[in-house]
Enzyme design. Sequence first.
Site, PDB file in Angstrom:
ATOM      1  N   HIS A  55       0.878  -1.167   0.000  1.00 53.46           N
ATOM      2  CA  HIS A  55       0.000   0.000   0.000  1.00 53.46           C
ATOM      3  C   HIS A  55       0.918   1.220   0.000  1.00 53.46           C
ATOM      4  CE1 HIS A  55      -2.355  -3.002   2.349  1.00 53.46           C
ATOM      5  NE2 HIS A  55      -3.398  -2.480   1.738  1.00 53.46           N
ATOM      6  N   ASP A  58       2.337   1.783   3.399  1.00 54.91           N
ATOM      7  CA  ASP A  58       3.260   0.793   3.984  1.00 54.91           C
ATOM      8  C   ASP A  58       4.688   1.297   3.809  1.00 54.91           C
ATOM      9  OD1 ASP A  58       1.080  -0.864   4.342  1.00 54.91           O
ATOM     10  OD2 ASP A  58       1.497  -2.090   2.573  1.00 54.91           O
ATOM     11  N   MET A  89       2.700  -5.740  -7.619  1.00 51.58           N
ATOM     12  CA  MET A  89       1.382  -5.139  -7.362  1.00 51.58           C
ATOM     13  C   MET A  89       1.494  -4.017  -6.335  1.00 51.58           C
ATOM     14  SD  MET A  89      -1.054  -5.224  -4.740  1.00 51.58           S
ATOM     15  CE  MET A  89      -1.797  -6.617  -3.926  1.00 51.58           C
ATOM     16  N   GLU A 182     -10.938  -6.475  -5.304  1.00 54.30           N
ATOM     17  CA  GLU A 182     -10.956  -7.494  -4.244  1.00 54.30           C
ATOM     18  C   GLU A 182     -12.223  -7.360  -3.410  1.00 54.30           C
ATOM     19  OE1 GLU A 182      -7.393  -7.473  -1.889  1.00 54.30           O
ATOM     20  OE2 GLU A 182      -8.299  -8.653  -0.280  1.00 54.30           O
ATOM     21  N   LYS A 184     -14.930  -8.420  -0.349  1.00 51.99           N
ATOM     22  CA  LYS A 184     -14.977  -8.944   1.023  1.00 51.99           C
ATOM     23  C   LYS A 184     -16.380  -8.686   1.559  1.00 51.99           C
ATOM     24  CE  LYS A 184     -12.355  -8.754   5.356  1.00 51.99           C
ATOM     25  NZ  LYS A 184     -11.237  -8.112   6.078  1.00 51.99           N
ATOM     26  N   GLU A 218      -9.777 -13.429  -2.542  1.00 45.30           N
ATOM     27  CA  GLU A 218      -8.989 -13.838  -1.365  1.00 45.30           C
ATOM     28  C   GLU A 218      -9.664 -15.026  -0.682  1.00 45.30           C
ATOM     29  OE1 GLU A 218      -7.262 -10.964   1.341  1.00 45.30           O
ATOM     30  OE2 GLU A 218      -7.985 -12.144   3.049  1.00 45.30           O
ATOM     31  N   HIS A 221     -11.858 -14.239   2.301  1.00 45.02           N
ATOM     32  CA  HIS A 221     -13.054 -13.426   2.095  1.00 45.02           C
ATOM     33  C   HIS A 221     -14.250 -14.250   1.619  1.00 45.02           C
ATOM     34  CE1 HIS A 221     -10.349  -9.610   1.691  1.00 45.02           C
ATOM     35  NE2 HIS A 221     -10.186 -10.252   2.833  1.00 45.02           N
ATOM     36  N   ASP A 246      -5.184 -13.473  -3.606  1.00 40.91           N
ATOM     37  CA  ASP A 246      -4.714 -13.338  -2.224  1.00 40.91           C
ATOM     38  C   ASP A 246      -4.892 -14.683  -1.527  1.00 40.91           C
ATOM     39  OD1 ASP A 246      -4.066 -10.710  -2.583  1.00 40.91           O
ATOM     40  OD2 ASP A 246      -5.504  -9.900  -1.136  1.00 40.91           O
ATOM     41  N   ASP A 256     -11.903 -12.253  10.329  1.00 39.66           N
ATOM     42  CA  ASP A 256     -10.958 -12.353   9.208  1.00 39.66           C
ATOM     43  C   ASP A 256      -9.585 -12.768   9.751  1.00 39.66           C
ATOM     44  OD1 ASP A 256      -9.678 -12.032   6.797  1.00 39.66           O
ATOM     45  OD2 ASP A 256      -9.579  -9.854   6.935  1.00 39.66           O
ATOM     46  N   ASP A 258      -6.750 -14.398   8.263  1.00 40.14           N
ATOM     47  CA  ASP A 258      -5.486 -14.220   7.520  1.00 40.14           C
ATOM     48  C   ASP A 258      -4.401 -15.204   7.956  1.00 40.14           C
ATOM     49  OD1 ASP A 258      -6.503 -12.119   6.002  1.00 40.14           O
ATOM     50  OD2 ASP A 258      -5.764 -10.577   7.375  1.00 40.14           O
ATOM     51  N   ASP A 292      -1.613 -13.000   1.299  1.00 38.90           N
ATOM     52  CA  ASP A 292      -2.132 -11.894   2.106  1.00 38.90           C
ATOM     53  C   ASP A 292      -2.512 -12.490   3.457  1.00 38.90           C
ATOM     54  OD1 ASP A 292      -3.101  -9.591   3.112  1.00 38.90           O
ATOM     55  OD2 ASP A 292      -4.872  -9.465   1.830  1.00 38.90           O
TER      56      ASP A 292
END
Length: 392
Positions: A55, A58, A89, A182, A184, A218, A221, A246, A256, A258, A292
């Site tokens: 991002h 980030d 990406m 994406e 969710k 993802e 998701h 993802d 969520d 991950d 991800d």
Amino acid sequence: MDAFEPTPRDQFSFGLWTVGNPGRDPFGEPTRAVVNPTRLVAKLAECGAWGVNLHDNDLVPFGASATERDQIVGEFKAALEDSGMVVPMATTNLFSHPVFKDGAYTANDPKVRAFALRKTMDAIDLGVELGAKMFVFWGGREGTEADACRDPRSAVARMRDAIDFLCEYVKDNGYDLRFALEAKPNEPRCDIYLATTGHMLHFISTLKNEEMVGVNPEVAHESMAGLSFTHGVAQAMEAGKLFHIDLNAQRIGRYDQDLRFGSEDTKQAFLLVRLLEGTGGGGRYTGPRHFDAHAYRTEDEQGVWDFARGCMRTYKILAARAAAFDADSEVRALIADIRDETLDPLLGGGYSAEKAAALRAADIDIDVVARRGLGYERLDQIMMEHLLGARS
Ligand code: GCO
Ligand code: MN
Ligand code: MN
């Protein structure tokens, strides 16, 4: 070293936010120190990863001056160069700052929507500068708690305006960049618009520059919604729209999570890898294998690298298991296409009055067909035995 050690040829990528996740959750403070992006890149390369995604924030803190930005980006580019890593990406953080509390592209206040577009244009410039060919849109805040706050149809229309605008921005600048949307269903909002990959696929078909836009499904998701991730991905592949993916793990009905790829619902993970690798036929997905996910909050930095290696190794192990499964002669016999010389020509290639008449006239003994066992118990058990390492 064994056959499952990741190498850059495998095209594995991680987000800076994944291996950089310091272990904060809604109930607790971080359990790990924040690690500098340049170190994350070097360590990822050491683990055998190929790419690193990010991002805007980030890398470049929100509100940094142009000089600060250029210095940070310069150092990051040098780290990429040193380690041989690429940035496949990039994306925009349109969810952390309080200004996005009512959404970004769908927010009711035009000032928020304008700021979101401006921030995305800057993030696109940054991504392109770092060599990204894909730009992801995850509308984390594009949703509601008080659903009466806007007509949900206007949310979809605003989203379309934003993506149409940004496609034109990319074209106007001559960038070689495609978009991946994406979906969710919820979290951090109570309900998020365009909740599944299927919603996204239809939305894409309404865009002005449809060919530039695909999906970034993802695992977690679709699983949160209780759906088959493999089926969603397959629909995207069939439509030529699987632009990015993802990978992580998730238990249905939970927050969520991950989790490390393949660490939950290993059967779905197997079926997914089989689909992506194309061992069952139908074409292979050639894009990045992006994780991800993040390490458990219990881990220190060593645990983070164990997590990263684990994601990649599990993917490769599942790919090998899938290849063995699809090469198994008993499996091939069980899933071989049933051929029917009379009916096959009637079933493909569209309607005609002659075909309709021929279908009506065809001799089909439905009782015989209905009585036949299909052998799917056997098929699924063979799959489990491959998956569990009892058959090779
Ligand atoms: C989530 C999302 C994000 C996005 C990321 C890139 O549930 O938090 O999966 O991790 O993928 O923001 O767009
Ligand atoms: Mn997620
Ligand atoms: Mn994601």
